[in-house]
Design a protein around this motif. Structure first.
Motif, PDB file in Angstrom:
ATOM      1  N   ALA A 101       1.545  -7.769 -16.142  1.00 39.10           N
ATOM      2  CA  ALA A 101       2.402  -6.990 -15.254  1.00 39.10           C
ATOM      3  C   ALA A 101       1.684  -6.767 -13.934  1.00 39.10           C
ATOM      4  N   ALA A 102       1.764  -7.753 -13.038  1.00 39.51           N
ATOM      5  CA  ALA A 102       1.050  -7.664 -11.772  1.00 39.51           C
ATOM      6  C   ALA A 102       1.877  -8.303 -10.667  1.00 39.51           C
ATOM      7  N   ASP A 103       1.498  -7.989  -9.435  1.00 38.98           N
ATOM      8  CA  ASP A 103       2.131  -8.586  -8.269  1.00 38.98           C
ATOM      9  C   ASP A 103       1.028  -8.825  -7.241  1.00 38.98           C
ATOM     10  N   TYR A 104       1.341  -9.589  -6.217  1.00 43.43           N
ATOM     11  CA  TYR A 104       0.339  -9.803  -5.171  1.00 43.43           C
ATOM     12  C   TYR A 104       1.020  -9.723  -3.817  1.00 43.43           C
ATOM     13  N   LEU A 105       0.273  -9.265  -2.840  1.00 46.05           N
ATOM     14  CA  LEU A 105       0.754  -9.206  -1.460  1.00 46.05           C
ATOM     15  C   LEU A 105      -0.329  -9.773  -0.559  1.00 46.05           C
ATOM     16  N   ALA A 106       0.073 -10.602   0.381  1.00 46.71           N
ATOM     17  CA  ALA A 106      -0.888 -11.208   1.298  1.00 46.71           C
ATOM     18  C   ALA A 106      -1.230 -10.239   2.424  1.00 46.71           C
ATOM     19  N   LYS A 107      -2.450 -10.328   2.896  1.00 43.51           N
ATOM     20  CA  LYS A 107      -2.868  -9.543   4.054  1.00 43.51           C
ATOM     21  C   LYS A 107      -2.391 -10.233   5.328  1.00 43.51           C
ATOM     22  N   PRO A 108      -1.959  -9.475   6.344  1.00 42.72           N
ATOM     23  CA  PRO A 108      -1.672  -8.035   6.306  1.00 42.72           C
ATOM     24  C   PRO A 108      -0.363  -7.791   5.545  1.00 42.72           C
ATOM     25  N   TRP A 109      -0.309  -6.747   4.739  1.00 41.46           N
ATOM     26  CA  TRP A 109       0.854  -6.507   3.889  1.00 41.46           C
ATOM     27  C   TRP A 109       1.997  -5.866   4.664  1.00 41.46           C
ATOM     28  N   ASP A 110       3.189  -6.023   4.125  1.00 42.21           N
ATOM     29  CA  ASP A 110       4.379  -5.364   4.644  1.00 42.21           C
ATOM     30  C   ASP A 110       4.566  -4.048   3.880  1.00 42.21           C
ATOM     31  N   ASP A 111       4.635  -2.925   4.599  1.00 41.53           N
ATOM     32  CA  ASP A 111       4.703  -1.621   3.937  1.00 41.53           C
ATOM     33  C   ASP A 111       5.890  -1.514   2.981  1.00 41.53           C
ATOM     34  N   GLN A 112       7.054  -1.986   3.436  1.00 37.87           N
ATOM     35  CA  GLN A 112       8.250  -1.840   2.598  1.00 37.87           C
ATOM     36  C   GLN A 112       8.139  -2.697   1.342  1.00 37.87           C
ATOM     37  N   LYS A 113       7.624  -3.895   1.471  1.00 36.38           N
ATOM     38  CA  LYS A 113       7.444  -4.747   0.290  1.00 36.38           C
ATOM     39  C   LYS A 113       6.444  -4.118  -0.679  1.00 36.38           C
ATOM     40  N   LEU A 114       5.399  -3.522  -0.135  1.00 38.86           N
ATOM     41  CA  LEU A 114       4.407  -2.875  -0.982  1.00 38.86           C
ATOM     42  C   LEU A 114       5.038  -1.707  -1.747  1.00 38.86           C
ATOM     43  N   LEU A 115       5.792  -0.865  -1.049  1.00 38.88           N
ATOM     44  CA  LEU A 115       6.418   0.288  -1.700  1.00 38.88           C
ATOM     45  C   LEU A 115       7.417  -0.150  -2.763  1.00 38.88           C
TER      46      LEU A 115
END
Length: 447
Positions: A101-115
């Motif tokens: 149960a994991a996800d990944y976000l590339a730097k620099p991240w998008d705040d809305q996608k992170l939330l």
């Protein structure tokens, strides 16, 4: 409040993520090193981890992040993790995401996608935790009641489990049991479970509705009568105590027994002795007594309607059945039992769960019979159960409870409106997350 752990060797990143998450009502813990992170996860209740993939200067392999991820999984296999990655670590991040149960976000991240990812992963983790808890309860139930005969009782709630556990336990003894609870809550079923799991399971099990016995015939019904003992007694008859000799006598509605009948009952409970009506011969029986009532017997004692000495003879162990309203986890399993193979519309499910059920399981069974007659096939709607007429004055369904089943377009619009946050979409439609997942899968909507 959900607590999120952020792990990064860059203090500026920790500060930025902490501010973002705290503005959205999350509690945040931070760690600069994997060691600090592991200590926090070991000793605090963390709902989700956001972690970097590298923690040493000039290191870009992602191996440190992979090692931390695996150690977190060792501590808590179901802890949701979001990996903050650079492009050089993307392939490894995808590999780790596939591992749980994991996800990944590339730097620099998008705040809305992170939330959005945070909300969905926390909701998914909570759903898994609830499912595991239900499975543990089910396993405990099976272990506790292994080999027990529950007489087809349908339930899921912890409140009912406690009653069943006690019933199976007291069944092994021969003490008197008093079962209390509202009409229609299943008192007779619990009495049957006690009998079925007792050493007397193959002995007589005689049921008597004590409240329905005519006052002038109470003695004859309980203790029997000789021929000619009263008008219409053309032949000898044995009473319920004799019929139950060596077994169990179930006295239902014991609170409605008049005082004259209570006095006669007290003697046989104390000594096991009685005489048939019209006879001077003393007879003796060995009977286990289970009684049931929906009355407040302590209040009846204070008001002089019930004998205190009889109460303590009947109530060696008391089993109190909660009303259906207090064990709402049992409602849907009972409906599935009474309406096998039928699907409920969302408005029906919400109405059934929001209804008070003053008539308890008996009322629910009758409502299901009504629905089966009025709607013999297809999805069952709220109006098929006829609950509106039974809702008490002043009790209103909320807008969510009165909402119709959402179609595909409405679901897609809600997913866009709430940026794919499952918890918010489910709350919008007034349904559980599990129910929403089923509908999203039904319509092939990505989530």
């Amino acid at each position: 409040m959900n607590k999120i752990l952020v792990v990064d060797d860059n203090q500026a990143v920790l500060d930025a993520l902490s501010l973002l998450l705290e503005l959205h009502d999350y509690q945040v813990e931070t760690a600069l090193t994997p060691f600090e992170a592991l200590q926090i996860v070991r000793y605090q209740r963390i709902s989700l981890v956001i972690q970097d993939m590298n923690f040493t200067a000039d290191t870009t392999s992602g191996e440190e992040g992979k090692a931390l991820f695996q150690e977190l999984r060792t501590i808590n296999p179901h802890l949701p993790v979001i990996l903050i990655t650079a492009w050089t670590e993307l392939e490894m991040a995808i590999e780790l995401v596939k591992a749980g149960a994991a996800d990944y976000l590339a730097k620099p991240w998008d705040d809305q996608k992170l939330l959005t990812s945070v909300a969905n992963l926390i909701a998914l983790g909570q759903a898994k935790e609830q499912n595991e808890q239900h499975e543990r309860i089910a396993q405990q139930r099976e272990a506790l009641n292994a080999g027990a005969d529950l007489r087809g009782l349908v339930y899921r709630s912890g409140a009912m489990q406690r009653v069943v556990d006690m019933a199976v336990q007291v069944a092994r003894s021969d003490v008197a049991v008093l079962i209390t609870g509202d009409n229609g809550s299943g008192k007779e079923k619990i009495a049957e479970i006690i009998q079925a799991n007792s050493p007397l399971r193959d002995a007589p099990f005689i049921k008597v509705n004590a409240g329905a016995l005519p006052q002038e015939l109470i003695e004859a019904e309980l203790f029997g009568a000789e021929a000619g003992a009263y008008t219409g007694a053309n032949k000898q008859r044995i009473g319920r105590f004799e019929a139950a000799h060596g077994g169990t006598l179930f006295l239902d509605e014991i609170g409605n027994l008049p005082l004259s009948g209570q006095m006669k009952l007290l003697r046989v409970l104390q000594t096991g002795e009685f005489e048939r009506l019209g006879s001077v011969e003393t007879r003796r029986v060995n009977v286990r007594v289970i009684s049931a009532t929906n009355a407040d017997l302590l209040e009846d004692i204070r008001c002089g309607r019930f004998r205190q000495d009889l109460y303590y003879r009947l109530n060696v162990i008391e089993l109190n059945l909660p009303p259906l309203q207090a064990r709402s986890d049992d409602i849907l399993p009972l409906i599935a039992h009474f309406l096998p193979g039928r699907e409920l519309a969302l408005n029906a499910e919400n109405s059934l769960l929001g209804y008070d059920w003053p008539g308890n399981v008996r009322e629910l069974e009758n409502a299901c019979k009504r629905a089966a007659v009025l709607n013999p096939s297809g999805t069952i709607e709220a109006e098929d159960f006829g609950l509106q007429a039974g809702i008490q004055p002043g009790v209103k369904l909320t807008p969510a409870q009165d909402r119709k089943e959402p179609d595909k377009a409405e679901l897609e619009a809600a997913m866009r409106q709430f940026h794919g946050v499952i918890a918010k979409v489910a709350r919008h439609f007034g349904m559980s997350r599990q129910a929403l997942y089923r509908r999203l899968q039904k319509y092939g909507i990505d989530y």
